[in-house]
Design a protein around this motif. Structure first.
Motif, PDB file in Angstrom:
ATOM      1  N   MET A  14     -13.151 -51.713  -5.209  1.00  0.00           N
ATOM      2  CA  MET A  14     -12.481 -52.997  -5.095  1.00  0.00           C
ATOM      3  C   MET A  14     -10.981 -52.787  -5.301  1.00  0.00           C
ATOM      4  SD  MET A  14     -15.039 -55.574  -5.044  1.00  0.00           S
ATOM      5  CE  MET A  14     -14.047 -56.943  -5.224  1.00  0.00           C
ATOM      6  N   LEU A  15     -10.238 -53.750  -4.829  1.00  0.00           N
ATOM      7  CA  LEU A  15      -8.787 -53.640  -4.919  1.00  0.00           C
ATOM      8  C   LEU A  15      -8.287 -53.877  -6.345  1.00  0.00           C
ATOM      9  CD1 LEU A  15      -6.114 -53.339  -3.398  1.00  0.00           C
ATOM     10  CD2 LEU A  15      -6.118 -55.796  -3.107  1.00  0.00           C
ATOM     11  N   LEU A  16      -8.747 -54.960  -6.960  1.00  0.00           N
ATOM     12  CA  LEU A  16      -8.283 -55.299  -8.308  1.00  0.00           C
ATOM     13  C   LEU A  16      -9.454 -55.244  -9.278  1.00  0.00           C
ATOM     14  CD1 LEU A  16      -5.966 -58.279  -7.412  1.00  0.00           C
ATOM     15  CD2 LEU A  16      -5.293 -55.976  -7.968  1.00  0.00           C
ATOM     16  N   ARG A  17      -9.947 -54.066  -9.538  1.00  0.00           N
ATOM     17  CA  ARG A  17     -11.070 -53.898 -10.454  1.00  0.00           C
ATOM     18  C   ARG A  17     -10.540 -53.616 -11.852  1.00  0.00           C
ATOM     19  NH1 ARG A  17     -16.033 -49.719  -9.611  1.00  0.00           N
ATOM     20  NH2 ARG A  17     -17.282 -50.516 -11.317  1.00  0.00           N
ATOM     21  N   PRO A  18     -10.910 -54.433 -12.840  1.00  0.00           N
ATOM     22  CA  PRO A  18     -10.359 -54.224 -14.184  1.00  0.00           C
ATOM     23  C   PRO A  18     -10.875 -52.936 -14.813  1.00  0.00           C
ATOM     24  CG  PRO A  18     -12.027 -55.929 -14.232  1.00  0.00           C
ATOM     25  CD  PRO A  18     -11.820 -55.564 -12.787  1.00  0.00           C
ATOM     26  N   GLN A  19     -10.021 -52.287 -15.534  1.00  0.00           N
ATOM     27  CA  GLN A  19     -10.371 -51.069 -16.255  1.00  0.00           C
ATOM     28  C   GLN A  19     -10.379 -51.381 -17.742  1.00  0.00           C
ATOM     29  OE1 GLN A  19     -10.987 -48.019 -14.814  1.00  0.00           O
ATOM     30  NE2 GLN A  19     -10.799 -48.931 -12.784  1.00  0.00           N
ATOM     31  N   LEU A  20     -11.536 -51.350 -18.349  1.00  0.00           N
ATOM     32  CA  LEU A  20     -11.631 -51.618 -19.771  1.00  0.00           C
ATOM     33  C   LEU A  20     -11.516 -50.309 -20.543  1.00  0.00           C
ATOM     34  CD1 LEU A  20     -14.529 -54.221 -19.784  1.00  0.00           C
ATOM     35  CD2 LEU A  20     -12.090 -54.626 -19.924  1.00  0.00           C
ATOM     36  N   PRO A  21     -10.756 -50.301 -21.623  1.00  0.00           N
ATOM     37  CA  PRO A  21     -10.609 -49.059 -22.383  1.00  0.00           C
ATOM     38  C   PRO A  21     -11.896 -48.730 -23.132  1.00  0.00           C
ATOM     39  CG  PRO A  21      -9.495 -50.850 -23.498  1.00  0.00           C
ATOM     40  CD  PRO A  21      -9.980 -51.387 -22.180  1.00  0.00           C
ATOM     41  N   GLU A  22     -12.111 -47.447 -23.300  1.00  0.00           N
ATOM     42  CA  GLU A  22     -13.267 -46.988 -24.073  1.00  0.00           C
ATOM     43  C   GLU A  22     -12.958 -47.172 -25.555  1.00  0.00           C
ATOM     44  OE1 GLU A  22     -16.193 -45.848 -22.990  1.00  0.00           O
ATOM     45  OE2 GLU A  22     -15.557 -46.247 -20.938  1.00  0.00           O
ATOM     46  N   THR A  23     -13.858 -47.812 -26.276  1.00  0.00           N
ATOM     47  CA  THR A  23     -13.649 -48.007 -27.711  1.00  0.00           C
ATOM     48  C   THR A  23     -14.434 -46.945 -28.463  1.00  0.00           C
ATOM     49  OG1 THR A  23     -15.489 -49.562 -27.760  1.00  0.00           O
ATOM     50  CG2 THR A  23     -13.303 -50.483 -27.476  1.00  0.00           C
ATOM     51  N   PRO A  24     -13.768 -46.211 -29.304  1.00  0.00           N
ATOM     52  CA  PRO A  24     -14.489 -45.189 -30.061  1.00  0.00           C
ATOM     53  C   PRO A  24     -15.385 -45.843 -31.115  1.00  0.00           C
ATOM     54  CG  PRO A  24     -12.223 -45.317 -30.794  1.00  0.00           C
ATOM     55  CD  PRO A  24     -12.356 -46.241 -29.611  1.00  0.00           C
ATOM     56  N   THR A  25     -16.547 -45.258 -31.313  1.00  0.00           N
ATOM     57  CA  THR A  25     -17.466 -45.785 -32.328  1.00  0.00           C
ATOM     58  C   THR A  25     -17.110 -45.155 -33.667  1.00  0.00           C
ATOM     59  OG1 THR A  25     -19.054 -44.053 -31.798  1.00  0.00           O
ATOM     60  CG2 THR A  25     -19.306 -46.148 -30.657  1.00  0.00           C
ATOM     61  N   PRO A  26     -16.877 -45.977 -34.667  1.00  0.00           N
ATOM     62  CA  PRO A  26     -16.522 -45.418 -35.977  1.00  0.00           C
ATOM     63  C   PRO A  26     -17.739 -44.753 -36.618  1.00  0.00           C
ATOM     64  CG  PRO A  26     -16.727 -47.795 -36.118  1.00  0.00           C
ATOM     65  CD  PRO A  26     -16.888 -47.425 -34.668  1.00  0.00           C
ATOM     66  N   THR A  27     -17.484 -43.654 -37.277  1.00  0.00           N
ATOM     67  CA  THR A  27     -18.557 -42.962 -37.993  1.00  0.00           C
ATOM     68  C   THR A  27     -18.429 -43.308 -39.464  1.00  0.00           C
ATOM     69  OG1 THR A  27     -17.155 -41.021 -38.213  1.00  0.00           O
ATOM     70  CG2 THR A  27     -18.651 -41.084 -36.320  1.00  0.00           C
ATOM     71  N   LEU A  28     -19.422 -43.995 -39.987  1.00  0.00           N
ATOM     72  CA  LEU A  28     -19.431 -44.399 -41.381  1.00  0.00           C
ATOM     73  C   LEU A  28     -20.469 -43.568 -42.140  1.00  0.00           C
ATOM     74  CD1 LEU A  28     -19.358 -48.256 -40.921  1.00  0.00           C
ATOM     75  CD2 LEU A  28     -17.466 -46.763 -41.502  1.00  0.00           C
ATOM     76  N   PRO A  29     -20.150 -43.215 -43.344  1.00  0.00           N
ATOM     77  CA  PRO A  29     -21.155 -42.481 -44.120  1.00  0.00           C
ATOM     78  C   PRO A  29     -22.352 -43.392 -44.426  1.00  0.00           C
ATOM     79  CG  PRO A  29     -19.234 -42.987 -45.469  1.00  0.00           C
ATOM     80  CD  PRO A  29     -18.911 -43.398 -44.070  1.00  0.00           C
ATOM     81  N   ALA A  30     -23.513 -42.807 -44.466  1.00  0.00           N
ATOM     82  CA  ALA A  30     -24.734 -43.589 -44.695  1.00  0.00           C
ATOM     83  C   ALA A  30     -24.727 -44.203 -46.094  1.00  0.00           C
ATOM     84  CB  ALA A  30     -25.953 -42.714 -44.505  1.00  0.00           C
ATOM     85  N   THR A  31     -24.378 -43.456 -47.076  1.00  0.00           N
ATOM     86  CA  THR A  31     -24.315 -43.984 -48.442  1.00  0.00           C
ATOM     87  C   THR A  31     -23.032 -43.498 -49.093  1.00  0.00           C
ATOM     88  OG1 THR A  31     -25.504 -42.076 -49.317  1.00  0.00           O
ATOM     89  CG2 THR A  31     -26.820 -44.009 -48.710  1.00  0.00           C
ATOM     90  N   THR A  32     -22.478 -44.324 -49.942  1.00  0.00           N
ATOM     91  CA  THR A  32     -21.296 -43.943 -50.709  1.00  0.00           C
ATOM     92  C   THR A  32     -21.592 -44.185 -52.180  1.00  0.00           C
ATOM     93  OG1 THR A  32     -20.360 -46.142 -50.473  1.00  0.00           O
ATOM     94  CG2 THR A  32     -19.699 -44.509 -48.834  1.00  0.00           C
ATOM     95  N   GLN A  33     -20.989 -43.408 -52.996  1.00  0.00           N
ATOM     96  CA  GLN A  33     -21.169 -43.535 -54.431  1.00  0.00           C
ATOM     97  C   GLN A  33     -20.123 -44.487 -54.986  1.00  0.00           C
ATOM     98  OE1 GLN A  33     -23.647 -42.224 -56.136  1.00  0.00           O
ATOM     99  NE2 GLN A  33     -24.475 -41.242 -54.302  1.00  0.00           N
TER     100      GLN A  33
END
Length: 93
Positions: A1-20
């Protein structure tokens, strides 16, 4: 298409499973605390080319609408003049 929007890739945050806990807990239970990150959505960026296309299209459409309106007014004035001339001609006879 001529004017096809390009959405940026969002990085997935890596969170620790448990924190003390680094502070003294308010209760004596041994639960794990999982912090939740707020969802942040950025607006998609719009290129200047797309903005220019929209502006030029709007100007062209406005000019066409104005031309049609002026033409319609001209035809209406001409019809009134012709009607007046024909009416005056019929009254003279």
């Amino acid at each position: 298409m001529l004017l096809r929007p390009q959405l940026p890739e969002t990085p997935t945050p890596t969170l620790p499973a448990t924190t003390q806990h680094t502070h003294a807990p308010a209760c004596t239970c041994q639960h794990s605390h999982t912090p939740t990150a707020p969802a942040h959505r950025s607006l998609p960026s719009v290129s200047t080319g797309a903005v220019a296309v929209v502006l030029v299209g709007g100007v062209v459409l406005t000019a066409l609408l104005t031309a049609v309106a002026v033409s319609a007014i001209s035809v209406a004035v001409a019809a009134v003049v012709v009607r007046s001339l024909l009416g005056a001609q019929h009254r003279r006879r």
